[in-house]
Design a protein around this motif. Structure first.
Motif, short mmCIF file in Angstrom:
data_model
loop_
_atom_site.label_atom_id
_atom_site.label_comp_id
_atom_site.label_asym_id
_atom_site.label_seq_id
_atom_site.Cartn_x
_atom_site.Cartn_y
_atom_site.Cartn_z
N LEU A 6 0.86 -1.33 -0.18
CA LEU A 6 -0.02 0.02 -0.04
C LEU A 6 0.72 1.33 0.07
O LEU A 6 2.07 1.27 0.53
CB LEU A 6 -1.00 -0.15 1.27
CG LEU A 6 -1.80 -1.06 1.36
CD1 LEU A 6 -2.84 -1.09 2.59
CD2 LEU A 6 -2.96 -1.35 0.17
N GLY A 7 0.34 2.28 -0.59
CA GLY A 7 1.13 3.57 -0.60
C GLY A 7 0.90 4.42 0.52
O GLY A 7 0.84 3.83 1.81
N GLY A 8 1.12 5.60 0.48
CA GLY A 8 1.27 6.53 1.66
C GLY A 8 2.82 6.69 2.04
O GLY A 8 3.61 6.24 1.28
N THR A 9 3.08 7.52 3.13
CA THR A 9 4.34 7.97 3.45
C THR A 9 4.86 7.39 4.90
O THR A 9 4.24 7.65 5.90
CB THR A 9 4.50 9.54 3.51
OG1 THR A 9 3.85 10.22 2.18
CG2 THR A 9 5.88 10.14 3.76
N MET A 10 5.46 6.55 5.07
CA MET A 10 6.06 5.70 6.15
C MET A 10 7.40 6.23 6.71
O MET A 10 7.98 6.13 5.23
CB MET A 10 5.91 4.23 6.03
CG MET A 10 6.33 3.42 7.15
SD MET A 10 6.28 1.80 7.14
CE MET A 10 7.92 1.37 7.65
N THR A 11 7.49 6.77 7.54
CA THR A 11 8.77 7.12 8.24
C THR A 11 9.29 6.20 9.14
O THR A 11 8.33 5.48 9.79
CB THR A 11 8.89 8.65 8.69
OG1 THR A 11 7.81 8.85 9.66
CG2 THR A 11 8.28 9.88 7.69
N GLY A 12 10.51 6.28 9.43
CA GLY A 12 10.85 5.43 10.59
C GLY A 12 11.04 3.89 10.10
O GLY A 12 11.20 3.79 8.74
N ASP A 13 11.02 2.95 10.90
CA ASP A 13 11.07 1.45 10.55
C ASP A 13 10.36 0.63 11.11
O ASP A 13 10.19 0.69 12.54
CB ASP A 13 12.81 1.38 10.45
CG ASP A 13 13.27 0.26 9.65
OD1 ASP A 13 12.68 -0.22 8.89
OD2 ASP A 13 14.37 -0.04 9.78
N VAL A 14 10.11 -0.40 10.66
CA VAL A 14 9.70 -1.66 11.35
C VAL A 14 10.57 -2.78 11.11
O VAL A 14 10.97 -3.00 10.01
CB VAL A 14 8.29 -2.14 10.72
CG1 VAL A 14 7.83 -3.58 11.63
CG2 VAL A 14 7.22 -1.10 11.26
N GLN A 15 11.22 -3.60 12.00
CA GLN A 15 12.10 -4.63 11.67
C GLN A 15 11.49 -5.87 12.19
O GLN A 15 10.88 -6.09 13.44
CB GLN A 15 13.24 -4.29 12.54
CG GLN A 15 14.23 -3.27 12.32
CD GLN A 15 15.15 -2.60 13.13
OE1 GLN A 15 15.27 -3.25 14.03
NE2 GLN A 15 15.61 -1.37 13.09
N LEU A 16 11.50 -6.92 11.44
CA LEU A 16 11.24 -8.28 11.83
C LEU A 16 12.54 -9.15 12.16
O LEU A 16 13.39 -9.23 11.20
CB LEU A 16 10.27 -9.05 10.64
CG LEU A 16 9.14 -8.39 10.40
CD1 LEU A 16 8.19 -8.99 9.18
CD2 LEU A 16 8.30 -8.13 11.22
N HIS A 17 12.41 -9.65 13.15
CA HIS A 17 13.92 -10.40 13.85
C HIS A 17 15.12 -9.54 13.15
O HIS A 17 16.08 -10.20 12.63
CB HIS A 17 13.87 -11.69 12.99
CG HIS A 17 12.76 -12.55 13.57
ND1 HIS A 17 12.78 -12.97 14.72
CD2 HIS A 17 11.72 -13.04 12.83
CE1 HIS A 17 11.58 -13.70 15.01
NE2 HIS A 17 10.90 -13.78 13.85
N GLY A 18 14.93 -8.25 13.37
CA GLY A 18 16.10 -7.45 13.18
C GLY A 18 16.20 -6.83 11.69
O GLY A 18 17.40 -5.90 11.40
N VAL A 19 15.57 -7.27 10.77
CA VAL A 19 15.64 -6.95 9.32
C VAL A 19 14.43 -5.80 8.91
O VAL A 19 13.26 -6.33 9.45
CB VAL A 19 15.66 -8.25 8.61
CG1 VAL A 19 15.68 -7.80 7.15
CG2 VAL A 19 16.71 -9.12 8.91
N SER A 20 14.72 -4.79 8.28
CA SER A 20 13.96 -4.04 8.11
C SER A 20 12.73 -4.59 6.97
O SER A 20 13.18 -5.19 6.11
CB SER A 20 14.27 -2.70 7.52
OG SER A 20 13.37 -1.78 6.77
N THR A 21 11.52 -4.11 7.23
CA THR A 21 10.46 -4.78 6.30
C THR A 21 10.85 -4.20 4.97
O THR A 21 10.29 -4.76 3.99
CB THR A 21 9.02 -4.33 6.89
OG1 THR A 21 8.95 -2.86 6.81
CG2 THR A 21 8.44 -5.13 8.01
N ARG A 22 11.59 -3.03 4.76
CA ARG A 22 11.64 -2.45 3.42
C ARG A 22 12.60 -3.23 2.64
O ARG A 22 12.43 -3.27 1.39
CB ARG A 22 12.29 -0.94 3.69
CG ARG A 22 11.43 0.09 4.34
CD ARG A 22 12.32 1.27 4.60
NE ARG A 22 11.65 1.98 5.43
CZ ARG A 22 10.82 3.05 5.32
NH1 ARG A 22 10.50 3.20 3.96
NH2 ARG A 22 10.41 3.72 6.12
#
Lengths: 234, 247
Positions: free
Chosen positions: A60-76
């Motif tokens: 999905l679109g929009g503007t995400m700032t910062g980060d989400v990490q799953l087991h230390g790896v960024s979802t990006r």
């Protein structure tokens, strides 16, 4: 320590220049913990679920700032398919999560996508149905099941991927009392299995199973001290 | 009963061959008599597959209006044949018009009835069959999802219509012009509903590892039996022979 799920200064707005829905959220979920996130309607709970599961920014679109990490790896840095191997999400509406005309096919869909060998898929179908209390439903048509059974089937379809992290986005919103009780019991048993769970809800009674409760309001998160405070807030 | 079970249990690819043969004959043949023979064959096959008469009749009923309209249009705009009903110098119903309308409707009936044979396989079986024919899984899956969601869309349209009527819009009492305008109001909530459902479905599919790899496994693999080859091959040879005899 690497957490199964961690949000670092997470922010989100639907489009550039609009006021942010989520602002500088920082939290982590420990292994085997059940974290509940509550908040009034329109506070951004579903959007937060989308951010935690990588749907934002990957799909999905929009503007995400910062980060989400799953087991230390960024979802990006991950793909939805890679995320599906470690994180499962169950949405509010079971109607749009089921698309085959047989229960077994519905559950097999995920493992087939991940190239799980057929004999293991067979085993996973039975195990997942057993876990959600639907043994003997293999050959049934999902569209002939009750709302609660459909939601349990949607959960079974996610469990067949054997994810270590589970996100429940108001999964009992469309269910009656009996359906709600059953889902709650399943979440308890999943907690006992040691899975990391994030459940998002607006019903405080649904959150008894939670180890920790966070309140999402005005785009920010804060700890809720206990269940009584939660009832008072909501 | 046992024969019906054998036919419904056929590989979906065999059924697809069968439907393609019947539909091709419906398109290729021009004479009403020959189209009538193919339609009779289609009905017989549908009965063998255990397709009920009621759904066939229900689907065929809407074609009667097309038949009437086509008969008049063909009678008015084509010359030839005997005129049965005249409006001044213009023949409104003629034998040629009836013949051509009959041809069009028979073709449609062949396609509609033969397609109902496919409904004796589950969407999943059809997807699997198409995948094993090396048709990209994404494409085959989209077909299955479309089959699944069409009734939902119909239901949504009916619900929106009911909501409108509950607000005091008496559709039956409105003249056609205004009724059409009311129907146009249905479009916005329907499109919004469809978009929202499509989005939710896409998310659920993606989060279950869709297109994770270029290949995927299948816990249920279709294996054609000798009966499949006999039926599929028999239909293709039969079509060839039929066309050879006729032309």
């Amino acid at each position: 320590m690497t957490f199964p799920l961690k949000a670092v200064q997470l922010g989100y707005s639907f489009s550039f220049g609009t006021p942010p829905l989520l602002r500088d959220l920082n939290f982590e979920v420990r292994p085997g913990e059940v974290l509940a996130i509550v908040g009034p309607s329109g506070s951004g709970k579903t959007t937060l679920c989308h951010c935690m599961s990588g749907i934002i920014p990957l799909i999905l679109g929009g503007t995400m700032t910062g980060d989400v990490q799953l087991h230390g790896v960024s979802t990006r840095k991950l793909t939805p398919a890679r995320i599906a191997q470690c994180l499962g999400i169950v949405f509010q509406n079971p109607e749009t999560q089921l698309f085959f005309s047989e229960v077994a096919d519905e559950i097999a869909f995920g493992p087939e996508n991940l190239c799980v060998p057929p004999f293991i898929i067979e085993k996973r179908i039975d195990e997942a149905l057993e876990k959600v209390g639907l043994p003997g439903f293999r050959g049934r048509n999902p569209h002939e099941l009750s709302g609660g059974e459909k939601q349990r089937l949607a959960l079974a379809a996610v469990l067949s991927l054997d994810p270590s992290i589970l996100i429940f986005d108001e999964v009992t919103a469309h269910l009656d009392q009996d359906g709600t009780h059953r889902i709650r019991a399943i979440i308890k048993s999943l907690k006992q299995e040691g899975r990391t769970i994030v459940m998002v809800d607006h019903d405080p009674h649904q959150l008894e199973v939670a180890d920790r409760i966070l309140l999402l309001k005005d785009g920010t998160l804060r700890n809720v001290l206990d269940h009584d405070e939660l009832v008072a807030i909501l | 009963m046992i024969l019906t079970e054998r036919f419904t249990g056929l590989d979906p690819r065999t059924k697809l061959v069968l439907v393609m043969v019947l539909s091709s004959l419906g398109v290729i043949l021009q004479e009403v008599l020959l189209l009538g023979i193919v339609w009779f064959l289609t009905l017989s096959l549908a009965a063998l597959f255990g397709v009920g008469w009621r759904p066939i009749l229900r689907r065929s009923r809407m074609l009667f209006g097309i038949f009437a309209a086509m008969a008049i249009i063909q009678s008015v705009f084509t010359t030839g044949g005997h005129g049965f009903l005249w409006l001044g110098p213009v023949s409104v119903i003629s034998s040629l018009g009836l013949e051509r309308a009959g041809g069009v409707v028979l073709r449609l009936l062949i396609v509609v009835v033969s397609a109902s044979i496919m409904a004796t396989s589950s969407p999943r079986e059809i997807v699997q069959g198409l995948s094993q024919w090396r048709i990209p899984y994404e494409l085959a899956f989209m077909v299955a999802v479309a089959i699944r969601f069409l009734p939902l869309l119909r239901q949504e349209a009916l619900e929106t219509l009911t909501a409108l009527q509950l607000r005091g819009v008496a559709l039956e009492q409105l003249p056609w012009g205004r009724r059409l305008r009311v129907y146009s109001y249905l479009l916005m909530p329907m499109i919004a509903g469809v978009m929202s459902k499509s989005k939710e479905l896409a998310l659920a599919v993606e989060m279950r590892g869709f297109r994770a790899y270029s290949q995927r496994t299948a816990y249920r693999v279709l294996r054609p039996r000798p009966f499949d080859y006999a039926v599929g091959g028999g239909m293709l040879v039969g079509m060839g022979l039929f066309l050879w005899i006729v032309y």
